[in-house]
Design an enzyme around this catalytic site. Sequence first.
Site, PDB file in Angstrom:
ATOM      1  N   ASN A   9    -105.233  76.894  36.922  1.00  0.00           N
ATOM      2  CA  ASN A   9    -106.128  76.835  38.146  1.00  0.00           C
ATOM      3  C   ASN A   9    -107.065  75.927  37.789  1.00  0.00           C
ATOM      4  O   ASN A   9    -107.996  75.778  37.091  1.00  0.00           O
ATOM      5  CB  ASN A   9    -106.929  78.098  37.894  1.00  0.00           C
ATOM      6  CG  ASN A   9    -107.715  78.129  39.035  1.00  0.00           C
ATOM      7  OD1 ASN A   9    -107.950  77.415  39.963  1.00  0.00           O
ATOM      8  ND2 ASN A   9    -108.636  79.233  39.164  1.00  0.00           N
ATOM      9  N   LYS A  11    -109.182  74.504  39.850  1.00  0.00           N
ATOM     10  CA  LYS A  11    -110.430  74.972  40.494  1.00  0.00           C
ATOM     11  C   LYS A  11    -110.813  73.789  41.466  1.00  0.00           C
ATOM     12  O   LYS A  11    -109.903  72.670  41.757  1.00  0.00           O
ATOM     13  CB  LYS A  11    -111.424  75.577  39.635  1.00  0.00           C
ATOM     14  CG  LYS A  11    -111.160  76.755  38.822  1.00  0.00           C
ATOM     15  CD  LYS A  11    -112.163  77.143  38.233  1.00  0.00           C
ATOM     16  CE  LYS A  11    -111.671  78.363  37.188  1.00  0.00           C
ATOM     17  NZ  LYS A  11    -112.759  79.254  36.783  1.00  0.00           N
ATOM     18  N   HIS A  95    -109.021  85.535  43.667  1.00  0.00           N
ATOM     19  CA  HIS A  95    -109.537  84.922  42.347  1.00  0.00           C
ATOM     20  C   HIS A  95    -111.235  85.535  42.417  1.00  0.00           C
ATOM     21  O   HIS A  95    -111.708  85.788  43.387  1.00  0.00           O
ATOM     22  CB  HIS A  95    -109.531  83.357  42.259  1.00  0.00           C
ATOM     23  CG  HIS A  95    -110.056  82.900  40.817  1.00  0.00           C
ATOM     24  ND1 HIS A  95    -111.328  83.117  40.608  1.00  0.00           N
ATOM     25  CD2 HIS A  95    -109.574  82.772  39.717  1.00  0.00           C
ATOM     26  CE1 HIS A  95    -111.705  82.436  39.416  1.00  0.00           C
ATOM     27  NE2 HIS A  95    -110.458  82.377  38.956  1.00  0.00           N
ATOM     28  N   GLU A  97    -113.805  84.251  41.677  1.00  0.00           N
ATOM     29  CA  GLU A  97    -114.786  83.396  42.186  1.00  0.00           C
ATOM     30  C   GLU A  97    -114.771  83.569  43.687  1.00  0.00           C
ATOM     31  O   GLU A  97    -115.924  83.479  44.444  1.00  0.00           O
ATOM     32  CB  GLU A  97    -114.355  81.759  41.726  1.00  0.00           C
ATOM     33  CG  GLU A  97    -115.012  81.746  40.415  1.00  0.00           C
ATOM     34  CD  GLU A  97    -114.212  80.704  39.631  1.00  0.00           C
ATOM     35  OE1 GLU A  97    -113.426  80.005  40.090  1.00  0.00           O
ATOM     36  OE2 GLU A  97    -114.278  80.644  38.355  1.00  0.00           O
ATOM     37  N   GLU A 167    -107.935  89.327  34.914  1.00  0.00           N
ATOM     38  CA  GLU A 167    -109.067  88.445  34.601  1.00  0.00           C
ATOM     39  C   GLU A 167    -110.578  89.050  34.569  1.00  0.00           C
ATOM     40  O   GLU A 167    -111.066  89.114  35.611  1.00  0.00           O
ATOM     41  CB  GLU A 167    -109.169  87.167  35.616  1.00  0.00           C
ATOM     42  CG  GLU A 167    -107.921  86.267  35.649  1.00  0.00           C
ATOM     43  CD  GLU A 167    -108.429  84.965  36.207  1.00  0.00           C
ATOM     44  OE1 GLU A 167    -107.929  84.096  35.419  1.00  0.00           O
ATOM     45  OE2 GLU A 167    -108.743  84.772  37.189  1.00  0.00           O
ATOM     46  N   GLY A 173    -114.483  81.171  32.302  1.00  0.00           N
ATOM     47  CA  GLY A 173    -115.319  80.296  31.820  1.00  0.00           C
ATOM     48  C   GLY A 173    -116.643  80.489  30.987  1.00  0.00           C
ATOM     49  O   GLY A 173    -117.421  79.499  31.024  1.00  0.00           O
ATOM     50  N   SER A 212    -111.007  82.379  29.459  1.00  0.00           N
ATOM     51  CA  SER A 212    -111.224  81.603  28.340  1.00  0.00           C
ATOM     52  C   SER A 212    -109.894  81.605  27.426  1.00  0.00           C
ATOM     53  O   SER A 212    -110.219  81.432  26.112  1.00  0.00           O
ATOM     54  CB  SER A 212    -112.317  82.092  27.685  1.00  0.00           C
ATOM     55  OG  SER A 212    -113.650  82.044  28.404  1.00  0.00           O
TER      56      SER A 212
HETATM   57  C1  PEP Z   1    -109.859  81.349  35.710  1.00  0.00           C
HETATM   58  O1  PEP Z   1    -110.739  80.746  36.352  1.00  0.00           O
HETATM   59  O2  PEP Z   1    -108.854  81.647  36.468  1.00  0.00           O
HETATM   60  C2  PEP Z   1    -110.115  81.086  34.513  1.00  0.00           C
HETATM   61  C3  PEP Z   1    -109.255  82.006  33.659  1.00  0.00           C
HETATM   62  O3  PEP Z   1    -110.862  80.209  33.828  1.00  0.00           O
HETATM   63  P1  PEP Z   1    -111.014  80.072  32.293  1.00  0.00           P
HETATM   64  O4  PEP Z   1    -110.025  79.918  31.605  1.00  0.00           O
HETATM   65  O5  PEP Z   1    -111.703  78.561  32.184  1.00  0.00           O
HETATM   66  O6  PEP Z   1    -111.922  81.137  31.800  1.00  0.00           O
END
Ligand code: PEP
Length: 250
Positions: A9, A11, A95, A97, A167, A173, A212
């Site tokens: 992703n 973003k 997601h 976000e 997630e 993040g 992460s």
């Molecule tokens: C995400 O936004 O789907 C995600 C898993 O981000 P990160 O790997 O940066 O934590």
Amino acid sequence: MRQVMVAGNWKMNGSSDSIKELMAGIKDGLAAISKAEVVVCPPAVYLPRVSGAADGTSIKVGSQNICDEDSGAFTGEISANMLKDVGCEYAIIGHSERRALYGESDDLVAKRFAAARRNGIKPIFCIGESLEERESGITNDVCSRQIDAVIALEGVEALADGVIAYEPIWAIGTGKVATPEQAQEVHAFIRGKIAALNADVADGLRILYGGSMNPGNAKELIGQKDIDGGLIGGASLKAEDFLAICQAAE
Ligand code: PEP
């Protein structure tokens, strides 16, 4: 046997130049990846370019969002058919976000999930709890509620051969990754919940972990019984790191 999936992703990151370089880097390392399904989800404006670069390779392309309507007066939105038209096979839906920053409710996410399916786009359906919810002991309730919105609209069969990305919001993040045991516990709960409704659907459902994930922790996470791959944010922006996660998934 569920095929492991590693989805990046990106973003709202990148430029024409950086995306060209990133795709070239991923393509260079593909020969070493035989088992994992590799998906990249660039910002929408770069989808045609990335689809073109992925042409003739095993890389699949996905969008980061999708409109719940199919066409018409929905300024700024992109329909499932348009995404298909530019080579998308997958779409990230719900997601955290988008839920947190753009107010996407469980019901709206379910409608977007339905729009994707009715137009032949495969949803990567994101769920997960906040830190506060985890500390209150309601992780499973939150995940259940998010999944139930889709089941209420589409039925459990809509998850046949589907992809859910668990997630935990507190791990996205932040560098604060869930332990393999913490993640496995929720993944097992999700599969068990679906199995209670339809064992075959549960068996074929791929449940990715996101939050992460990086080359250092991917192998142990993906090695868990109910973790079928990863949805990767930050680490998907460097070809070397993304490929290392794909290799860990092998
Ligand atoms: C995400 O936004 O789907 C995600 C898993 O981000 P990160 O790997 O940066 O934590």
